[in-house]
Write a protein that holds these residues in place. Sequence first.
Motif, PDB file in Angstrom:
ATOM      1  N   VAL A  96       0.835  -1.201   0.000  1.00 26.25           N
ATOM      2  CA  VAL A  96       0.000   0.000   0.000  1.00 26.25           C
ATOM      3  C   VAL A  96       0.871   1.253   0.000  1.00 26.25           C
ATOM      4  N   GLY A  97       1.968   1.208   0.752  1.00 29.21           N
ATOM      5  CA  GLY A  97       2.868   2.349   0.805  1.00 29.21           C
ATOM      6  C   GLY A  97       2.353   3.465   1.700  1.00 29.21           C
ATOM      7  N   ASP A  98       2.943   4.630   1.539  1.00 26.88           N
ATOM      8  CA  ASP A  98       2.606   5.781   2.378  1.00 26.88           C
ATOM      9  C   ASP A  98       1.326   6.436   1.852  1.00 26.88           C
ATOM     10  N   ARG A  99       0.232   5.729   2.067  1.00 20.56           N
ATOM     11  CA  ARG A  99      -1.034   6.133   1.465  1.00 20.56           C
ATOM     12  C   ARG A  99      -2.196   5.590   2.285  1.00 20.56           C
ATOM     13  N   SER A 100      -3.187   6.412   2.572  1.00 20.57           N
ATOM     14  CA  SER A 100      -4.335   5.966   3.359  1.00 20.57           C
ATOM     15  C   SER A 100      -5.409   7.048   3.349  1.00 20.57           C
ATOM     16  N   VAL A 101      -6.655   6.620   3.393  1.00 25.82           N
ATOM     17  CA  VAL A 101      -7.753   7.586   3.528  1.00 25.82           C
ATOM     18  C   VAL A 101      -7.967   7.989   4.980  1.00 25.82           C
ATOM     19  N   TYR A 102      -7.251   7.360   5.891  1.00 30.86           N
ATOM     20  CA  TYR A 102      -7.468   7.606   7.319  1.00 30.86           C
ATOM     21  C   TYR A 102      -7.334   9.081   7.714  1.00 30.86           C
ATOM     22  N   PRO A 103      -6.260   9.773   7.309  1.00 26.26           N
ATOM     23  CA  PRO A 103      -6.178  11.196   7.683  1.00 26.26           C
ATOM     24  C   PRO A 103      -7.364  12.013   7.164  1.00 26.26           C
ATOM     25  N   THR A 104      -7.814  11.705   5.958  1.00 23.39           N
ATOM     26  CA  THR A 104      -8.984  12.404   5.404  1.00 23.39           C
ATOM     27  C   THR A 104     -10.218  12.137   6.249  1.00 23.39           C
ATOM     28  N   GLU A 105     -10.360  10.880   6.687  1.00 26.40           N
ATOM     29  CA  GLU A 105     -11.513  10.529   7.530  1.00 26.40           C
ATOM     30  C   GLU A 105     -11.485  11.320   8.843  1.00 26.40           C
ATOM     31  N   LEU A 106     -10.334  11.321   9.504  1.00 26.32           N
ATOM     32  CA  LEU A 106     -10.241  12.017  10.786  1.00 26.32           C
ATOM     33  C   LEU A 106     -10.508  13.517  10.616  1.00 26.32           C
ATOM     34  N   LYS A 107      -9.985  14.082   9.537  1.00 22.95           N
ATOM     35  CA  LYS A 107     -10.213  15.499   9.286  1.00 22.95           C
ATOM     36  C   LYS A 107     -11.694  15.779   9.035  1.00 22.95           C
ATOM     37  N   TYR A 108     -12.332  14.905   8.258  1.00 23.58           N
ATOM     38  CA  TYR A 108     -13.754  15.091   7.946  1.00 23.58           C
ATOM     39  C   TYR A 108     -14.586  15.109   9.221  1.00 23.58           C
ATOM     40  N   TYR A 109     -14.241  14.234  10.164  1.00 25.23           N
ATOM     41  CA  TYR A 109     -15.014  14.155  11.408  1.00 25.23           C
ATOM     42  C   TYR A 109     -14.459  15.066  12.505  1.00 25.23           C
ATOM     43  N   GLU A 110     -13.444  15.857  12.166  1.00 29.35           N
ATOM     44  CA  GLU A 110     -12.856  16.834  13.088  1.00 29.35           C
ATOM     45  C   GLU A 110     -12.302  16.172  14.339  1.00 29.35           C
ATOM     46  N   VAL A 111     -11.626  15.046  14.131  1.00 29.06           N
ATOM     47  CA  VAL A 111     -11.017  14.323  15.256  1.00 29.06           C
ATOM     48  C   VAL A 111      -9.572  13.942  14.901  1.00 29.06           C
ATOM     49  N   GLU A 112      -8.833  14.858  14.304  1.00 33.96           N
ATOM     50  CA  GLU A 112      -7.457  14.567  13.901  1.00 33.96           C
ATOM     51  C   GLU A 112      -6.593  14.110  15.068  1.00 33.96           C
ATOM     52  N   HIS A 113      -6.924  14.550  16.281  1.00 33.46           N
ATOM     53  CA  HIS A 113      -6.130  14.171  17.452  1.00 33.46           C
ATOM     54  C   HIS A 113      -6.171  12.674  17.738  1.00 33.46           C
ATOM     55  N   MET A 114      -7.145  11.961  17.148  1.00 29.36           N
ATOM     56  CA  MET A 114      -7.258  10.524  17.412  1.00 29.36           C
ATOM     57  C   MET A 114      -6.187   9.712  16.685  1.00 29.36           C
ATOM     58  N   ALA A 115      -5.433  10.336  15.784  1.00 30.76           N
ATOM     59  CA  ALA A 115      -4.403   9.610  15.039  1.00 30.76           C
ATOM     60  C   ALA A 115      -3.360   8.999  15.971  1.00 30.76           C
ATOM     61  N   SER A 116      -3.123   9.622  17.110  1.00 33.79           N
ATOM     62  CA  SER A 116      -2.132   9.105  18.056  1.00 33.79           C
ATOM     63  C   SER A 116      -2.713   8.067  19.008  1.00 33.79           C
TER      64      SER A 116
END
Length: 776
Positions: free
Chosen positions: A187-207
Amino acid sequence: MNKSANLVVIFTLLLSSQLCNAGENWLKHYNVIWNTPSKDPTGQMPIGNGDLAAGVYAIEDDALYLLLAKNDAFTYNGDIFKTGRVKISLSPNPFSKGNQFKQTLDLYTGSVLIETVHTKIRVWADAHNSVYHVQITSDEIISVFAEVETWNRFDNASFNRTSEPLDKPTQDVVLKRNDQIISYYAVGDRSVYPTELKYYEVEHMASIYPDPYRFNTFGNLVESPSLKLIDGVLSGKGKSFDLRIHSRCKREANIELWIKSLEQQATRDIDDSKDWNRHCEWWKEFWNRSWITITDNKILPEKKNQLDHEAYKKSRIVGDEGALVAQSYNVFRYLMACQSRGRMQTKFNGGLFTQPLRYTDKPGRLKVYKIDDDLFLSHEDDRLWGRRFTFMNQRLLYWPSLMSGDADLMKPFFNYYWNMLPVRKAINKAWFGHEGAYFRENIEPTGGERDCAPSAAKGVHIDEKPRKTSPGENTGIWHHAHYFTSGLEIVAMMIAHAKYSEDKTFSDEILASFAREILTWYDQHYERDERGKIRLDPSQAVETWWMAVNPATDVSGLLHNLDELIAMNVGTDADQEFWKRFREEIPEVHLREIEGRKAIAPGQKWSTKKNSENPEFYPVFPFRRFGLGMGNEDIVDWTMQHRLHKNSFNYKCWTQDQVIWAYAGNAWEAKNGLIERFKNSSLRCRFPLYGSESPDACPDLDHFGVGSIALQRMLVQEANGKILLLPAWPGDWDAEFKLHVSGNTVIQGKVEGGKLKDWSIHPQSRKKDVVIYETQ
């Protein structure tokens, strides 16, 4: 182990099957047997070890193939792709047209056995290790050639609502060295996950909640002690071969480290005899946990256990309808054992056994290969309904595991929702501004729910979050706008597991915490009426009634869960205080009158009909408020007689008529519905126990899950502390069964000629709780 000793072991293994065949092999009647090779890749048989799986197929005048899959082989966008395909050619070719041929799905050993005039091949996925074995023996010298095949990967399944595609989709890499062939998809350095977190305004959950897709890499290493790499193909001559396919999937940024780990994995000292015996021991223990066998006692002896073994038709031809139902039940349980012991829960829409399917016309939303003007084969990686884990369907795969004693198969299901609880709480807090967590119909591995939205192509505004609508202002905009029942049913399933297993750690650490968040969400999300009772508005009754007030689904879910949590004394003192207070605020399930008699209503109010479910039966199953042993089975029966949707989709898919008839105590309706359900097969594939497309995918796993739930409850139910034995059993079906109920209890019995001939229960102290019904 030296080479000659290894060959002797393999030869002995193939001939005797050693301890796998010890004792009575009651499963032999339910094996699937083919007497000719397949014509194309649509003719596959399933094997798996719970984490990795394969479709095994021999093509006439060609070779043996394994289409490989793994439980967590995610792409950047959450699609589960195949991990690869291996082609094994033999010379002389045992698959030549007209040659003697027999291919058996051997359920008891969890393997596929192919027997020809001079050659035997057994294919199995080691129950304890991430490796497939293809073991070949011949009474004459043969040549064997093994190679890896790749195909053109696409970027995103067409059913997914969101994606971030590349112009040139990622493709497999193949390495050939050191007498090994390695293939992998990175897959490499690629994912929809950051987009998902941003959409739901929960970017802090990445950690806190890790990215499930980024740097995911999956693939296989093919090797054999008897084959050497010549011109890019593993090749060799002899009478006995053990081809091993080592599988790996891990999120790893450094590809070289990933390859090194796979190579290291393949250096494990393999003792074929010991590994096979341990593999067989696992399957022996699995089949000894639970069973159901059935034959029709009204047919001639020579027709008993008579089943057909081929699909490519809409309806199976059956000699023994009881055996048809039992085979469907046991093969479904086998399929779950093959794919539900890994990191992820099994997907309802084919699980790990999606495969190319035949179409005479090009399907509208699947990627296909055109073979002829009137023949198309679907793509190896595509599937109807794409990446989504649709809860209405997912749950139906796992309810049967309770009564079959397969708690280990339920762990990935519970872990899926438990592990994402923190991100679901954060999403709810960011969107609704209050505490708790909600779960809608399609919750993806990211914790997002973007497949709950309508398609922009339909000209409808994309709304990937629940509607913020005031009471009385429900717009009924989409299937899942106000559909939150899933969280309540996850709690109900956790309660059931806790009661069956008596696992106090699970109750205290998982159930209590999860239930707390779901019930807190309901408590804070909805207002109270003038009587102080909660008013679920805006709400809906699953996907059928898009506008509802106090739907039967959620009201019964709240009542069931709160009553159970209080009775089981689950949670802290504060939890118990909260649950007792909240219980007083829940109204009863709304009833209505039909022709002067009481029936369960879909809700207090309901309108805007769209789908084909009967939500009024949620208080029967999964939320136990009505049914046999509760003194109100007559209400269930009357409601069933007047239900809006009767045996939808020709008894297929997630429709639950037979389950409800069993809870009503109606053996005739439940039995005949199961026969019709399990007669369904597919025009598109050869394996007769994959169901068929429409409305779900093929294989249609929830189709068989529903039937399994119904069959179990025809034999055994629980109500008000009692165990109901044969509550909805037809007198013309002989059966033997072993099933699990709450309190770590196992009940076993034999029905013959319409009579319960023998039964036992463990522990014996539960015998006083058993109520025996007459067969019907």
